[in-house]
Design a protein around this motif. Structure first.
Motif, short mmCIF file in Angstrom:
data_model
loop_
_atom_site.label_atom_id
_atom_site.label_comp_id
_atom_site.label_asym_id
_atom_site.label_seq_id
_atom_site.Cartn_x
_atom_site.Cartn_y
_atom_site.Cartn_z
N ILE A 207 0.84 -1.20 0.00
CA ILE A 207 0.00 0.00 0.00
C ILE A 207 0.88 1.25 0.00
N ALA A 208 1.92 1.22 0.83
CA ALA A 208 2.84 2.38 0.90
C ALA A 208 3.58 2.55 -0.43
N ARG A 209 4.07 1.47 -0.99
CA ARG A 209 4.82 1.56 -2.24
C ARG A 209 3.98 2.06 -3.40
N GLU A 210 2.72 1.60 -3.45
CA GLU A 210 1.84 1.93 -4.57
C GLU A 210 1.06 3.23 -4.35
N GLY A 211 1.13 3.78 -3.14
CA GLY A 211 0.37 5.00 -2.86
C GLY A 211 -1.13 4.79 -2.91
#
Length: 311
Positions: A207-211
């Motif tokens: 989730i953090a990586r993909e925004g």
């Protein structure tokens, strides 16, 4: 020998997939495999983080084309308003079709009865299975992960369900070399779990990586809650709190989202993705073990429901 090893490492590393890339690649492969093998797949979408990640992966799998599946939500009627708002906004944003199986409709018709504890999660099975049968869905994507709960750890990626939507662990099929067997008889269907090999930490890091945008309920916020069975539950029309249960205003967040009557909050001051990830990395309890009262009804609560047709 040192020189050879260094050269080998130097030539191999640019082509190696990261852990998250490998998980994403596997999930995308599963979505495309289902699209080519089944006639009427559907994605279970509740607006919770796992179904959000699942939809994000489906969008990636078929971009720039549209996702060739509709969505299905089993609405207990006791959902968090923030999550329902997110669900509807997401459906509109991507131009998707949403099927809703309503537990309240079954209660109004007298087919189902309210439980004394107010929990509606165990009542989801019949609306889910009847919607699958009436719409003739032959593959149903779910966001279950093996790290969540011991019954879910038994599942294959492709999990065959009989004509009554029931699960028999003895009918599990081998899945060697990422080869999935979707063969099923008329009336049967397959539950598909693209996130099987993910952990809660993987989900948050992705989730953090993909925004990826999430409902604010997953981050620390002040809310009126009360303590029951060592869980902070949200006060609401579903029947809580009872006599002797005191409502408090606390800083909390939710690790998982489900029926308000059985989904507990955790004390937290994590307001950013980085803070949530650090919190999850330090936790020694699974999200369901820490925050889902419906899994504590018995030692085999989840497996019993899965045998009946639940996810």
């Amino acid at each position: 020998m040192t020189t050879v090893a260094t050269v080998a490492e130097g030539t191999a590393s640019p082509y190696a997939l990261s852990h998250l890339d490998a998980l994403e690649s596997e999930a995308v492969h599963i979505f495309r495999e289902v699209a080519g093998e089944f006639e009427r797949p559907v994605i279970l979408f509740s607006g919770g983080k796992d179904s959000i990640v699942m939809l994000h992966l489906a969008l990636k799998a078929f971009a720039p084309a549209a996702v060739p599946f509709s969505l299905l939500h089993v609405d207990t009627g006791h959902n968090f308003p923030e999550v329902i708002e997110y669900r509807d906004r997401t459906v509109e944003k991507h131009g998707l079709r949403l099927h809703v199986a309503s537990v309240q409709d079954y209660i109004d018709r007298g087919v189902l009865k309210e439980r004394p504890d107010g929990t509606r999660n165990p009542l989801q099975t019949l609306p889910l299975t009847e919607k699958i049968q009436s719409e003739r869905f032959d593959a149903v994507f779910g966001g279950g992960r093996r790290d969540e709960e011991k019954a879910r750890a038994k599942e294959r990626v492709f999990s065959l369900r009989d004509e009554f939507s029931q699960w028999d662990p003895r009918r599990q099929r081998p899945e060697l070399w990422n080869l999935y067997n979707g063969r099923h008889a008329p009336g049967e269907h397959v539950r598909v779990f693209p996130l099987s090999n993910w952990t809660e930490l993987d989900v948050w890091q992705y989730i953090a990586r993909e925004g990826i945008e999430l409902p604010e309920i997953y981050f620390a916020h002040e809310r009126d809650v009360f303590l029951r069975s060592n869980m902070w539950l949200t006060a609401g029309e579903w029947g809580g709190p009872k006599d002797g249960e005191t409502v408090e205003r606390r800083l909390i967040r939710y690790r998982t989202v489900g029926d308000m009557s059985c989904t507990g909050a955790v004390d937290s001051d994590a307001v950013t993705l980085e803070q949530v990830i650090a919190e999850i990395a330090a936790s020694r309890l699974t999200e369901r073990g820490a925050t889902r009262a419906d899994d504590k009804l018995s030692e085999a609560a989840m497996e019993d429901r899965k045998r009946e047709g639940y996810f």
